[in-house]
Structure formats: C-alpha cells, structure tokens
Write a protein that holds these residues in place. Structure first.
Motif, PDB file in Angstrom:
ATOM      1  N   MET A 303      14.894 -32.101 116.609  1.00 23.66           N
ATOM      2  CA  MET A 303      14.906 -30.709 116.145  1.00 23.66           C
ATOM      3  C   MET A 303      16.219 -30.323 115.462  1.00 23.66           C
ATOM      4  O   MET A 303      16.303 -29.301 114.803  1.00 23.66           O
ATOM      5  N   ILE A 304      17.243 -31.165 115.595  1.00 24.28           N
ATOM      6  CA  ILE A 304      18.541 -30.837 115.001  1.00 24.28           C
ATOM      7  C   ILE A 304      18.743 -31.507 113.643  1.00 24.28           C
ATOM      8  O   ILE A 304      19.801 -31.385 113.041  1.00 24.28           O
ATOM      9  N   ASN A 305      17.741 -32.226 113.164  1.00 27.66           N
ATOM     10  CA  ASN A 305      17.872 -32.920 111.880  1.00 27.66           C
ATOM     11  C   ASN A 305      17.978 -31.929 110.721  1.00 27.66           C
ATOM     12  O   ASN A 305      17.428 -30.827 110.774  1.00 27.66           O
ATOM     13  N   PRO A 306      18.660 -32.326 109.647  1.00 26.04           N
ATOM     14  CA  PRO A 306      18.774 -31.436 108.480  1.00 26.04           C
ATOM     15  C   PRO A 306      17.462 -31.361 107.708  1.00 26.04           C
ATOM     16  O   PRO A 306      16.642 -32.288 107.753  1.00 26.04           O
ATOM     17  N   THR A 307      17.280 -30.271 107.000  1.00 21.91           N
ATOM     18  CA  THR A 307      16.169 -30.183 106.056  1.00 21.91           C
ATOM     19  C   THR A 307      16.495 -31.063 104.847  1.00 21.91           C
ATOM     20  O   THR A 307      17.647 -31.532 104.686  1.00 21.91           O
ATOM     21  N   ALA A 308      15.516 -31.314 104.002  1.00 18.95           N
ATOM     22  CA  ALA A 308      15.749 -32.118 102.797  1.00 18.95           C
ATOM     23  C   ALA A 308      16.829 -31.485 101.925  1.00 18.95           C
ATOM     24  O   ALA A 308      17.678 -32.177 101.349  1.00 18.95           O
ATOM     25  N   GLU A 309      16.809 -30.146 101.859  1.00 20.96           N
ATOM     26  CA  GLU A 309      17.810 -29.445 101.053  1.00 20.96           C
ATOM     27  C   GLU A 309      19.207 -29.613 101.645  1.00 20.96           C
ATOM     28  O   GLU A 309      20.188 -29.846 100.920  1.00 20.96           O
ATOM     29  N   GLU A 310      19.309 -29.519 102.990  1.00 20.63           N
ATOM     30  CA  GLU A 310      20.615 -29.667 103.650  1.00 20.63           C
ATOM     31  C   GLU A 310      21.150 -31.082 103.478  1.00 20.63           C
ATOM     32  O   GLU A 310      22.346 -31.287 103.218  1.00 20.63           O
ATOM     33  N   LYS A 311      20.287 -32.073 103.581  1.00 25.11           N
ATOM     34  CA  LYS A 311      20.712 -33.473 103.431  1.00 25.11           C
ATOM     35  C   LYS A 311      21.131 -33.754 101.994  1.00 25.11           C
ATOM     36  O   LYS A 311      22.097 -34.497 101.752  1.00 25.11           O
ATOM     37  N   ASN A 312      20.441 -33.174 101.055  1.00 24.34           N
ATOM     38  CA  ASN A 312      20.792 -33.350  99.646  1.00 24.34           C
ATOM     39  C   ASN A 312      22.140 -32.712  99.330  1.00 24.34           C
ATOM     40  O   ASN A 312      22.950 -33.272  98.578  1.00 24.34           O
ATOM     41  N   ALA A 313      22.398 -31.556  99.943  1.00 21.97           N
ATOM     42  CA  ALA A 313      23.671 -30.856  99.715  1.00 21.97           C
ATOM     43  C   ALA A 313      24.823 -31.531 100.445  1.00 21.97           C
ATOM     44  O   ALA A 313      25.975 -31.465 100.000  1.00 21.97           O
ATOM     45  N   ASP A 314      24.521 -32.186 101.568  1.00 22.32           N
ATOM     46  CA  ASP A 314      25.560 -32.834 102.382  1.00 22.32           C
ATOM     47  C   ASP A 314      25.032 -34.185 102.849  1.00 22.32           C
ATOM     48  O   ASP A 314      24.396 -34.288 103.898  1.00 22.32           O
ATOM     49  N   PRO A 315      25.274 -35.257 102.088  1.00 23.31           N
ATOM     50  CA  PRO A 315      24.753 -36.588 102.440  1.00 23.31           C
ATOM     51  C   PRO A 315      25.206 -37.080 103.822  1.00 23.31           C
ATOM     52  O   PRO A 315      24.551 -37.939 104.411  1.00 23.31           O
TER      53      PRO A 315
END
Length: 359
Positions: A303-315
């Motif tokens: 449940m603490i994983n980043p969204t696709a947008e969050e991962k794209n913004a912060d690898p």
C-alpha cells in the motif's frame, strides 16, 4: 464459537501429521516460480567446540574480540556491541559506540557468521576480514585508525608472545589481527533447536501449534520465498517496505552502495535462528514484538508503493518487493507462526570472557 474452535483443532492435527515423517516426504513449500529455494536443514551439535576454542589462533582472536584496547579510547570492544549474553548482539535499537555516539542500524548477531556470503545490512563487505575495518575505524563505533592498532598492541609483551605462538613472529600487523578475529568469530554457531530435533526425527520436540506454524510459514505465509535452507535466509536483499522514504528513519539501504534505483530500501535477509535472543529486529531495530512483525508481513506492505506518476517523477521512489503480498492470516495463524519462529532458538550457552593482556 465452540464449534469453530473444534473444527480448527481438527484441521490443525491433520496438517501436523503431514510433517511427522522424514523431511523428504514433507509437503513442498509454496514459493514463487523465480525462487531457487532450499529445504530446511538441521544443524548438528558441534562436538569439537571446546577443543576448537583451545586452538591458538582462536584463543588469540577471542582475546582481541573482548579487548577494549582495539578502540581509540580503550573503552569499546567488539563485544560491546556483540555481547554473548545478548545473542551476540546488543539488545538495543541501534548500536552505541565511541563517545556514546549512536549508529544508524541495528547490530546484527554473529551467530553462524561463517556461513554468510556478504556482511552488513547493505552487504558492502565480501569477507569477514574486510568487514572488520568498518567498526574498528568508524568514528561512532571504535574510532581506531587501523594503521595504528598494530603499534598499540605491540606495546604489550603478552600480545607479542601470543602472536608469535600463532604466526611464528612477534611482529603484529592489522592483517594478522583481522585474521585472528575472523577465525574466532567463525566459531560462533547456533546450537540445535527444537526445529533441528524435529527434522532429525524427534517428532515430540515441537508442539502441534509450532508444527502448524511451520506449515503456514512454508505455505500461506509465503515466508520461504526469502527464508529457507539451514540458516533460514536467502543471503540476498529485499525491500519489505521499511525504507521510511523522505521521512524520519529514512535509510536507502543497498542503494547507498550500488547507486541503482531498484536497490533503494533493500536490506539483507537476516537468519531466523535464535530470534529469542536477538531482539529488537529489522535493520533499524524498531521491531521488538514478533506478533507485530508477522502482522506487518500479513499486510503485504504494497500500500506504500508509488503511483506511476510518482515513480516517473522520482525514479528513486522505493517499491516494495514483489514477493510481499497480503496474506490474510487470522490471529490463530499468526500465533502459530510466532510459536514456530520461537522454536528455532537453541543457543543457551553463554561464553565467558577471557583474560585480556595487560602487560
């Protein structure tokens, strides 16, 4: 309610009977297809242990291990953080060293250290001798310059005599110090537990609750994706969701060594032997209750994983290991798993401290 408990009890017994036979006939564990797991393996009582402790290099390494003169202040020894009375750890969340400065991570137990393939929570050392340089030189641990340690110990006639007995020369070097320390530490091994006796055929060594917990450990709880073999560890690195990314207690783990985004938050899988003596647990020492730890795994921590947008913004935004999944364990199942985890502790012997050279 009474009917429910009775049904649970019957299932409990049916499951445990599957394991009261030689291990090669046990049900296979439920592990993911990409896991090269190994079956549990019993350890033997080391019948040569006391003779081994009398070997000259082991005796020298033991004296060095317990001698605070290895620190710059002559007040901190290896045993300050790796205390035989505390499961060869220190019983604290994080280590306390030179000038009472705190480290950042929990002290790892030395049980079965000879079997490890890498050292430290982030695996940054490949040999035990290489590992020793870290705590000896760290300003918040022993704060000793390795190049000065040999000269310091050379002032003691008794140490010169001991080094000559082992290495045929009175000349003390850091490499010799490291080798003697490593040789002693490799003798620190777990003693057989209830689990080991059970594997070897004593099927009364474990209770039905402990056996049922072992069954869950191997199946529904998915523990054998990472904890398997003789020491219940894959000797690898995983992010189980305790990175505290961009918060208090943040620790990026293996990433600090490799610089790879996929390694953010990964830490070494610890052995599960002798857990009764090595609390608190986890790389940050924040967990001191086994029920709490099993409940954490029960959640899956996805449940603490980043969204696709969050991962794209912060690898570098950490992603919990894919082998972590919600388990849907009930309280009785959690209790049984905890009982099994406690059954792997058998090391009751507490090593006495040796006489330290003082002249």
């Amino acid at each position: 309610m009474q009917h429910t408990l009775q049904k649970y009890s019957v299932d409990y017994g049916e499951v445990t009977e599957q394991y009261k036979k030689p291990i090669k006939y046990w049900p296979k564990p439920s592990v993911d297809a990409d896991i090269s797991w190994k079956e549990f393996e019993a350890i033997e009582w080391d019948s040569n242990y006391y003779d081994t402790q009398e070997l000259p290099e082991v005796m020298l390494g033991k004296k060095l291990f317990f001698d605070p003169k290895l620190s710059s202040s002559s007040q901190v020894s290896c045993s300050s953080c790796h205390n035989p009375e505390l499961g060869w750890a220190d019983g604290q969340e994080i280590a306390l060293g030179h000038d009472h400065l705190q480290g950042k991570r929990n002290t790892q137990s030395l049980f079965n250290i000879a079997d490890r393939k890498s050292y430290f929570w982030d695996g940054r050392a490949n040999t035990l001798e290489q590992q020793l340089i870290g705590p000896i030189s760290a300003h918040n641990e022993m704060n000793m310059k390795p190049e000065k340690l040999a000269g310091k110990l050379s002032q003691y006639k008794e140490y010169r005599r001991l080094f000559k007995a082992v290495y045929q020369s009175e000349k003390i070097t850091f490499n010799k110090i490291a080798h003697a320390l490593a040789t002693f530490q490799k003798t620190i091994r777990s003693q057989p537990s209830k689990l080991d006796k059970f594997i070897k055929g004593d099927h009364k060594a474990m209770t039905d609750q402990e056996i049922y917990g072992m069954h869950l450990f191997r199946t529904k709880a998915r523990c054998m994706n990472c904890h398997y073999g003789k020491n219940l560890t894959d000797e690898s690195f995983h992010n189980i969701g305790l990175t505290y990314y961009k918060r208090e207690y943040e620790d990026l783990g293996l990433y600090l060594i490799t610089g790879k985004a996929e390694d953010v938050g990964k830490f070494k899988t610890p052995s599960l032997r002798d857990l009764n003596y090595t609390a608190p647990w986890m790389h940050n020492g924040l967990m001191d209750d086994m029920h709490g730890i099993v409940s954490l795994y029960n959640s899956g921590m996805q449940m603490i994983n980043p969204t696709a947008e969050e991962k794209n913004a912060d690898p570098n935004f950490p992603v919990t290991d894919q082998h972590m999944k919600p388990l849907q364990l009930n309280e009785q199942e959690i209790d049984a798993i905890v009982a099994f985890l406690k059954s792997m502790s058998g090391s009751y012997y507490k090593m006495p401290r040796p006489e330290i050279p003082r002249k």
